[in-house]
Scaffold this motif. Structure first.
Motif, short mmCIF file in Angstrom:
data_model
loop_
_atom_site.label_atom_id
_atom_site.label_comp_id
_atom_site.label_asym_id
_atom_site.label_seq_id
_atom_site.Cartn_x
_atom_site.Cartn_y
_atom_site.Cartn_z
N ARG A 317 101.81 79.57 26.73
CA ARG A 317 102.02 80.94 27.21
C ARG A 317 103.05 81.64 26.32
O ARG A 317 104.07 81.06 25.96
CB ARG A 317 102.50 80.93 28.66
CG ARG A 317 101.47 80.32 29.63
CD ARG A 317 101.91 80.47 31.06
NE ARG A 317 100.97 79.84 31.97
CZ ARG A 317 99.87 80.42 32.44
NH1 ARG A 317 99.60 81.68 32.08
NH2 ARG A 317 99.06 79.79 33.26
N LEU A 318 102.77 82.90 25.99
CA LEU A 318 103.64 83.68 25.12
C LEU A 318 104.35 84.77 25.89
O LEU A 318 103.93 85.16 27.00
CB LEU A 318 102.82 84.31 23.97
CG LEU A 318 102.10 83.35 23.03
CD1 LEU A 318 101.30 84.15 22.03
CD2 LEU A 318 103.09 82.44 22.31
N ALA A 319 105.41 85.29 25.29
CA ALA A 319 106.09 86.44 25.87
C ALA A 319 105.20 87.67 25.73
O ALA A 319 104.32 87.74 24.87
CB ALA A 319 107.43 86.66 25.17
N SER A 320 105.43 88.64 26.57
CA SER A 320 104.59 89.83 26.55
C SER A 320 104.72 90.57 25.22
O SER A 320 105.82 90.70 24.68
CB SER A 320 105.00 90.77 27.70
OG SER A 320 106.36 91.14 27.58
N GLY A 321 103.61 91.03 24.72
CA GLY A 321 103.61 91.78 23.47
C GLY A 321 103.28 90.95 22.25
O GLY A 321 102.94 91.50 21.21
N ALA A 322 103.40 89.63 22.35
CA ALA A 322 103.10 88.77 21.21
C ALA A 322 101.59 88.63 21.05
O ALA A 322 100.84 88.65 22.03
CB ALA A 322 103.74 87.41 21.39
N THR A 323 101.15 88.48 19.81
CA THR A 323 99.72 88.32 19.53
C THR A 323 99.35 86.85 19.63
O THR A 323 99.89 86.02 18.90
CB THR A 323 99.39 88.84 18.12
OG1 THR A 323 99.76 90.21 18.02
CG2 THR A 323 97.89 88.70 17.84
N PRO A 324 98.44 86.48 20.54
CA PRO A 324 98.09 85.06 20.69
C PRO A 324 97.25 84.56 19.52
O PRO A 324 96.50 85.33 18.90
CB PRO A 324 97.29 85.04 22.00
CG PRO A 324 96.71 86.42 22.12
CD PRO A 324 97.72 87.34 21.50
N ARG A 325 97.38 83.30 19.25
CA ARG A 325 96.66 82.67 18.15
C ARG A 325 95.61 81.72 18.70
O ARG A 325 95.83 81.05 19.70
CB ARG A 325 97.64 81.92 17.25
CG ARG A 325 96.98 81.25 16.06
CD ARG A 325 97.99 80.43 15.27
NE ARG A 325 97.38 79.77 14.14
CZ ARG A 325 97.96 78.84 13.41
NH1 ARG A 325 99.19 78.45 13.68
NH2 ARG A 325 97.33 78.27 12.39
N ARG A 326 94.47 81.63 18.01
CA ARG A 326 93.41 80.66 18.33
C ARG A 326 93.18 79.79 17.10
O ARG A 326 92.81 80.30 16.04
CB ARG A 326 92.10 81.36 18.69
CG ARG A 326 91.98 81.77 20.17
CD ARG A 326 92.82 82.89 20.57
NE ARG A 326 92.51 83.40 21.90
CZ ARG A 326 93.43 83.49 22.84
NH1 ARG A 326 94.65 83.05 22.62
NH2 ARG A 326 93.14 84.04 24.01
N ALA A 327 93.37 78.50 17.25
CA ALA A 327 93.19 77.56 16.14
C ALA A 327 92.24 76.46 16.57
O ALA A 327 92.39 75.89 17.66
CB ALA A 327 94.53 76.97 15.69
N VAL A 328 91.27 76.16 15.73
CA VAL A 328 90.24 75.17 16.05
C VAL A 328 90.11 74.20 14.89
O VAL A 328 90.06 74.61 13.73
CB VAL A 328 88.86 75.84 16.32
CG1 VAL A 328 87.86 74.80 16.78
CG2 VAL A 328 89.00 76.95 17.34
N VAL A 329 90.04 72.93 15.19
CA VAL A 329 89.80 71.89 14.18
C VAL A 329 88.63 71.03 14.67
O VAL A 329 88.70 70.42 15.74
CB VAL A 329 91.04 71.00 13.97
CG1 VAL A 329 90.73 69.89 12.97
CG2 VAL A 329 92.22 71.83 13.49
N GLY A 330 87.53 71.02 13.88
CA GLY A 330 86.38 70.19 14.23
C GLY A 330 85.33 70.84 15.08
O GLY A 330 84.37 70.17 15.49
N TRP A 331 85.48 72.14 15.38
CA TRP A 331 84.50 72.84 16.21
C TRP A 331 84.37 74.27 15.73
O TRP A 331 85.15 74.74 14.89
CB TRP A 331 84.92 72.79 17.69
CG TRP A 331 83.78 72.94 18.66
CD1 TRP A 331 82.61 72.24 18.66
CD2 TRP A 331 83.71 73.84 19.76
NE1 TRP A 331 81.81 72.64 19.71
CE2 TRP A 331 82.46 73.63 20.40
CE3 TRP A 331 84.56 74.80 20.27
CZ2 TRP A 331 82.06 74.34 21.52
CZ3 TRP A 331 84.16 75.52 21.40
CH2 TRP A 331 82.92 75.28 22.01
N ASP A 332 83.41 75.01 16.25
CA ASP A 332 83.14 76.38 15.83
C ASP A 332 84.12 77.32 16.53
O ASP A 332 84.19 77.37 17.77
CB ASP A 332 81.70 76.76 16.18
CG ASP A 332 81.33 78.14 15.68
OD1 ASP A 332 82.10 78.70 14.89
OD2 ASP A 332 80.28 78.65 16.10
N SER A 333 84.89 78.08 15.74
CA SER A 333 85.87 78.99 16.32
C SER A 333 85.20 80.13 17.09
O SER A 333 85.74 80.62 18.10
CB SER A 333 86.77 79.56 15.22
OG SER A 333 85.99 80.24 14.24
N GLY A 334 84.03 80.56 16.63
CA GLY A 334 83.31 81.60 17.35
C GLY A 334 82.87 81.15 18.72
O GLY A 334 82.88 81.92 19.70
#
Length: 457
Positions: A317-334
């Motif tokens: 969980r991030l503080a409000s206003g921060a841009t969340p990140r999505r990171a994937v290893v070994g699978w399709d990010s889409g």
């Protein structure tokens, strides 16, 4: 006498043009266009008809009673599995992979074992001297194997030498990008040279009955270097995959005229070369003596072989206003973005203010759509800190409507899970039991409710 015209050929896609340019207009690759000499065109060759003057070919019926040649075993069960049961006489096999992944090691081991079984095997290296190959054979324990070894790059010299004696059962060319045909101008590795050299070697395989294995270099994108038509010319295409940081190697069949595609063979790189892995699931499962939040086991299907792997998810969980990140290893990010959207829209779970990390343990690359449900379970577990029991597996495909759809070969997946000691499965509602307790769900919302009820209980 007609002059030889000049053309410029892209080494990435094979597109030809009349002038040089920095970027290929067809594949948009930069600095891949090289100058080559075109075929000489005379008025006679331009007007001469090909409908006469040739030799009549012999036609055969599809229902003719002829003896089907038996497959040749390489002595390596995992390689035979990827080939569909072994080498077929007069076939052409193309194997590609990253540098240092083990292509030459695997083929030298197979050549040595076939030679020790009494087969006539020829190994032509265009990249190494004969003494270098002997040193590697000594390390692999194949120094006494009666393999015919040579270091050459001229296709004419190779075919002349082979024609002077009985044809071998197996011919290995390492690699096709180093071969050179003197019928064409151009350096080895160019599109025209690779195509011409491969065509001559494949023609030799079809006329002599020899199984030919061609080693191919790969580009930075993981595709076999040279013209794409090379993969159409051969009978079987194998890709050798793996990360240098992991000991495992996967030999994957992407084309096979004599067997099924998407079949895999699993190896482990050891001090004495490549070793077969009889139980691939042991490579991709961590020690599961206690359940961990955000992890679940997924029974993937690689060809006809079920392989159990662990899906790991971490939600921060991030503080409000921060841009969340999505990171994937070994699978399709889409596909991960799609699962997150379905969980938010259909199940009321919010991931918009969270960073999401997803990993397939062991470095395995999963392409099976049945991993949707396992990924969703791991994400829900990581978000709500619900612990999934360690003896549980999950599989199923998720639709945008939130429906959990059935997947193929559920029985094989459940049987493999039961064999390795798993006692429960989270699966689509239509899944039949395969020796373990199956909890079926029609919607993803029902699965989320089930995980919440199990946690409170």
């Amino acid at each position: 006498m007609a002059r030889a015209a000049t053309r410029y050929v892209c080494q990435s896609c094979g597109s030809a043009s009349s002038r040089w340019q920095g970027q290929c207009a067809d594949c948009n690759e930069w600095n891949t266009i090289q100058q080559e000499a075109a075929a000489v065109v005379t008025p006679f060759s331009a007007k001469h008809s090909l409908s006469g003057g040739g030799a009549r070919i012999v036609m055969a019926g599809l229902d003719d009673d002829v003896a089907i040649p038996a497959r040749l075993s390489t002595g390596i069960a995992e390689l035979d599995r990827a080939l569909g049961g072994g080498l077929v006489a007069a076939s052409a096999v193309l194997i590609g992979g990253d540098p240092g992944i083990g292509k030459s090691t695997l083929l030298l081991q197979a050549a040595g074992r076939m030679a020790l079984d009494g087969q006539r095997v020829t190994y032509i290296s265009g990249e190494e001297a004969s003494d270098q190959v002997r040193l590697r054979a000594r390390r692999l324990g194949m120094a006494k194997a009666p393999v015919q070894l040579a270091s050459a790059t001229s296709v004419r010299d190779i075919l002349t030498t082979l024609a002077s004696g009985p044809p071998p059962a197996l011919l290995i060319i390492d690699s096709i990008q180093t071969m050179h045909s003197d019928t064409l101008e151009g350096a080895p590795g160019t599109v025209s040279q690779v195509r011409a050299s491969a065509q001559e070697l494949i023609r030799y395989a079809k006329t002599s009955g020899t199984a030919v294995v061609l080693v191919g270099h790969v580009t930075k994108d993981g595709q076999i270097a040279g013209p794409r038509v090379l993969e159409h010319m051969v009978d079987t295409v194998l890709y050798f995959e793996g990360e240098r940081s992991h000991q495992y190697r996967i030999l994957r069949a992407v084309k096979n005229r004599f067997g099924g595609t998407d079949e895999i063979g699993v190896f482990a790189m050891g001090a004495d070369g490549l070793e077969e892995v009889a139980n691939p699931s042991s490579l991709f499962l961590t020690d599961r003596d206690r359940p961990v939040v955000g992890t679940v086991v997924f029974p993937a299907l690689e060809g006809t072989r079920p392989v159990l792997c662990e899906i790991q998810a971490l939600v921060v969980r991030l503080a409000s206003g921060a841009t969340p990140r999505r990171a994937v290893v070994g699978w399709d990010s889409g596909r991960l973005s799609m699962i997150l959207a379905v969980l938010e829209a259909r199940c009321g779970l919010s991931f918009s203010a969270c960073e999401v990390y997803l990993n397939v343990a062991g470095g395995l690359k999963v392409q099976d759509p049945a991993a949707d449900l396992a990924v969703a379970v791991a994400l829900v577990s990581a978000l709500t800190e619900v612990v999934v029991p360690a003896e549980t597996v999950a599989f199923g495909e998720i639709a945008l409507s939130g429906e959990v759809r059935a997947v193929g070969h559920s029985g094989l997946r459940l049987k493999e899970a039961a064999k390795l000691g798993f006692g429960a499965a989270l699966a689509p509602a239509s899944t039949q039991g395969g020796g373990i307790k199956v909890s079926g769900f029609r919607t993803l919302n029902a699965l989320v409710d089930h995980l919440g009820v199990a946690n409170r209980a």
